[in-house]
Write an enzyme that holds these catalytic residues in place. Sequence first.
Site, mmCIF file in Angstrom:
data_model
loop_
_atom_site.group_PDB
_atom_site.id
_atom_site.type_symbol
_atom_site.label_atom_id
_atom_site.label_comp_id
_atom_site.label_asym_id
_atom_site.label_seq_id
_atom_site.Cartn_x
_atom_site.Cartn_y
_atom_site.Cartn_z
ATOM 1 N N HIS A 359 -14.419 19.751 67.972
ATOM 2 C CA HIS A 359 -14.425 21.016 68.565
ATOM 3 C C HIS A 359 -14.110 21.559 69.960
ATOM 4 O O HIS A 359 -13.234 22.481 70.014
ATOM 5 C CB HIS A 359 -15.278 21.869 68.054
ATOM 6 N N LYS A 550 -15.312 37.961 71.462
ATOM 7 C CA LYS A 550 -15.006 36.397 71.119
ATOM 8 C C LYS A 550 -16.576 36.252 72.318
ATOM 9 O O LYS A 550 -16.753 36.893 73.185
ATOM 10 C CB LYS A 550 -13.630 35.668 71.027
ATOM 11 N N ARG A 551 -16.964 35.350 72.100
ATOM 12 C CA ARG A 551 -18.128 34.342 73.076
ATOM 13 C C ARG A 551 -17.935 34.909 74.191
ATOM 14 O O ARG A 551 -17.001 34.272 74.394
ATOM 15 C CB ARG A 551 -18.546 33.468 72.870
ATOM 16 N N LYS A 556 -12.349 31.461 78.167
ATOM 17 C CA LYS A 556 -11.887 32.629 77.683
ATOM 18 C C LYS A 556 -11.172 33.305 78.111
ATOM 19 O O LYS A 556 -10.467 34.538 77.347
ATOM 20 C CB LYS A 556 -13.051 33.207 75.677
ATOM 21 N N THR A 658 -10.104 30.726 66.266
ATOM 22 C CA THR A 658 -9.956 31.524 64.445
ATOM 23 C C THR A 658 -9.816 32.750 64.629
ATOM 24 O O THR A 658 -9.106 34.008 64.395
ATOM 25 C CB THR A 658 -10.895 30.777 63.757
ATOM 26 N N LYS A 662 -7.291 35.886 62.944
ATOM 27 C CA LYS A 662 -7.692 37.295 62.562
ATOM 28 C C LYS A 662 -6.803 37.931 62.181
ATOM 29 O O LYS A 662 -6.777 39.242 61.506
ATOM 30 C CB LYS A 662 -9.466 37.337 62.043
HETATM 31 C C1 LIG Z 1 -14.081 34.104 63.922
HETATM 32 C C2 LIG Z 1 -15.022 35.121 64.970
HETATM 33 C C3 LIG Z 1 -15.202 33.956 66.757
HETATM 34 C C4 LIG Z 1 -14.823 33.191 66.514
HETATM 35 O O1 LIG Z 1 -13.568 33.803 67.157
HETATM 36 P P1 LIG Z 1 -12.698 32.968 68.576
HETATM 37 O O2 LIG Z 1 -11.663 33.937 69.113
HETATM 38 O O3 LIG Z 1 -11.612 32.268 68.591
HETATM 39 O O4 LIG Z 1 -12.818 32.262 69.587
HETATM 40 C C5 LIG Z 1 -16.421 34.087 66.885
HETATM 41 N N1 LIG Z 1 -17.681 35.126 66.145
HETATM 42 C C6 LIG Z 1 -17.441 35.942 65.498
HETATM 43 C C7 LIG Z 1 -18.156 37.247 64.661
HETATM 44 C C8 LIG Z 1 -16.334 35.402 64.623
HETATM 45 O O5 LIG Z 1 -16.469 36.138 63.166
#
Ligand SMILES: *Cc1c(COP(=O)(O)O)cnc(C)c1O
Length: 813
Positions: A359, A550-551, A556, A658, A662
């Site tokens: 990952h 995101k985190r 990022k 991911t 979404k």
């Molecule tokens: C999808 C998701 C992530 C991953 O987000 P990225 O933008 O791909 O880092 C992290 N936290 C939650 C709660 C998510 O639903």
Amino acid sequence: MTPPDTVLPVETQALRDLIIRKLTYTLGKPVTAAQDRDWFVATALAVRDRITERFLKQMEMNRGKAKKHVYYLSLEFLIGRLLRENANNLGLVEEMREALADLGVTTDQARQAEPDAALGNGGLGRLAACFLESMSSLAIPAFGYGIRYDHGLFRQILREGWQQEFPEDWLNFGNPWEFARPEFRYRVGFGGEVSGDDDSDKATWTPGEWVDAVAYDVPVVGWRGEHVNLLRLWHAQAPDPLRLDAFNSGDHHGALAEQVRAESISKVLYPADDSPAGQELRLRQEYFFTAAALADVLRRQVRQAGSVETLADHAAIQLNDTHPAIAVAELMRLLVDEYGLAWAKAWEVTRGTISYTNHTLLPEALESWPVHLMERMLPRHMQIIYRINAEHLDGVRAKFPGDDRLLSSVSLIGEDHGRRVRMGHLAFVGSHHVNGVSALHTGLMKQTVFSDFHRLFPHRIVNKTNGIAFRRWLFQCNPGLTSLLVDALGPRVLDDASALTELRGMADDAIFQGRYAAVKRANKEALAVMIQERTGVRVDPAALFDVQIKRIHEYKRQLLNVLQTVALYESMRAHPMRDWTPVVKIFAGKAAPGYHRAKQIIKLAWDVARVVNRDPAVRGLLKVAFIPNYNVSAAEVIVPAADLSEQISTAGMEASGTGNMKLALNGALTIGTLDGATVEMAEHIGHEHLFLFGLSAAEVADRKAEGWKGSRAIAASDTLGGVLDAIEGGVFSPDDRTRYRDLVASLRGDDWFMVTADFDSYLDAQKDAMTLYRDTTEWRRKAVLNTAGMGWFSSDRSISEYAKEIWNVPVSR
Ligand SMILES: *Cc1c(COP(=O)(O)O)cnc(C)c1O
């Protein structure tokens, strides 16, 4: 309450009665005293009954059949709430709504009372949850294995913009979805000694400490309720509840010490994201759940096939990252020491069964454990790892004689920071396939971290681009868009995500565009309410909702987004009467508790928000909101309401992402770098329908090789210098003018994440987005085309690929 003469449909009546029975006999409450939480628990228990009925029927049908199973081992499952997902997959949403309405409760009341199960940090854990759902939806017999943490990811509170962490307590009122399975209990050993003679493969390990792993099963029901799998989570317990002799002699603390030490294993999720948690407890967690899972797998294998020798025909074990990589040594130990297989045969079985998903390539995140710690905690495993390594290196010597650099590069033992076991290497040699999670990431694996391994084993590395579960990230979180899609494309779109491409023909249709935009508008109004409630900031739903969720991590690059926000703010102040596009900048995300720089970036976003939101000169045309405590439930509100999706990582550093999927599926246009799966999204959607900017992964590597200095990019930019001077000088931190000095200094120096390098091109891409947003027709057309291009990113597609190319299991549907 229903007056006696009201007639409900039979199914609804049955569900309503079941809910009342649960409330009465399981919760022991009268309807008149039920709180929202009670309604949630009673409803969840009723829905669980429906799942259980199907599960038992399926067990009956499969009795005696030894179908190959997939075992998905993951230290994290970021599940979120399950009520709507389960009801939706069972086709019970309408009945549930009517049954609850008849009892005077809205679905939303019950739903909001469900705690958000956050047994994960971010993308990796959420992927595991989406994959489980897809395995059930594709009727692949599977088990998820993980840890039942008492406390999931911390609750984030912002105090004056500084993140504070509070324990999360999702189990406070029990978990109605799970079945406690005290009969499935395995004893897991730690420490102690090993004996055995040198002529035999076999050894005897006598652990110095035992911990029991007790199973809790959460059923996972697939789409249309056709198949149910189990997520089996392990709870840690000491074999003896207390030392009675010590207790009776007055040592009350000492009597419980073993229990406390054992239970600490499943106490809390490590809140570390993309970094190794270099703690003994972390290694104990990893071995604990892996050992319990493998014991369970072998028990099932022996029951169904009578022997462990054919394990690879009946079991595919997938390691989600290296956290369960100790499985390679543990499976060898079980096969050789416990089941008496010869070493060579055991190795064949192990390598035929295990596969591993990588990952991350960030060097600071590659897991390794000190040899002395392994020797102390898992002495037998350390012996096994030495032998695997010796044979592996013999094989390398035979292929490439005299290449010492190669030997030390692919050794399972690293010598760089003291002797350490490299878990990625262990997983690699113990697996038949190793996969990356996007085409770009898999390519980089072959070129960088695993290049020598790739030379040795040229067919082992394969790509499996991540995906998301459409049931959750479209049907459930965006019912408005879902019903529009069903109207436009027919119900087929609910079963076959590839039908979304047919939406392309409607992208120019003014009527369809209008309906699509109306759905987005309603979702934005709902988000505006949430923003007001959680941050006190009032936003206009007509504005461009620019979202980064995101985190919080330097790679990022939330910082890049904040710098652009400051640049926009300064332009607005300089030209207040210009015809500005109204923009709302929306941030959410948690920082690892020990990651100071990430916390500083949250504080900066918050400081900028405070100044911007109050400044009358911007006339409300720019608003900034940092929504606290990002989790799956928050994502379900934010994702359907986004116009612009920020996917702006330093190219080469985001393995897949991911969140990007979404947001695009729900009609947000992406502003992003060519990184991770965004590259493939651009191919499926059409590059011209994203705002792409910045250096490529190859260019980033070149710049770094040349010795990048931020000061040069700053000198070459018209805007960046002013932005940094303002932040550095305390414009946004009048209470502490030096707060951001070190942050800005790092940008002027090494700027490891290339923020300065990409700033100007990001600014241009942002201007393009703001300009396009004013062209309503064109923006809507592109939004529709984004949804249309995203069918391929269903996790059903990812899982079908794993099933065919890695697991060798059949897929139905
Ligand atoms: C999808 C998701 C992530 C991953 O987000 P990225 O933008 O791909 O880092 C992290 N936290 C939650 C709660 C998510 O639903």
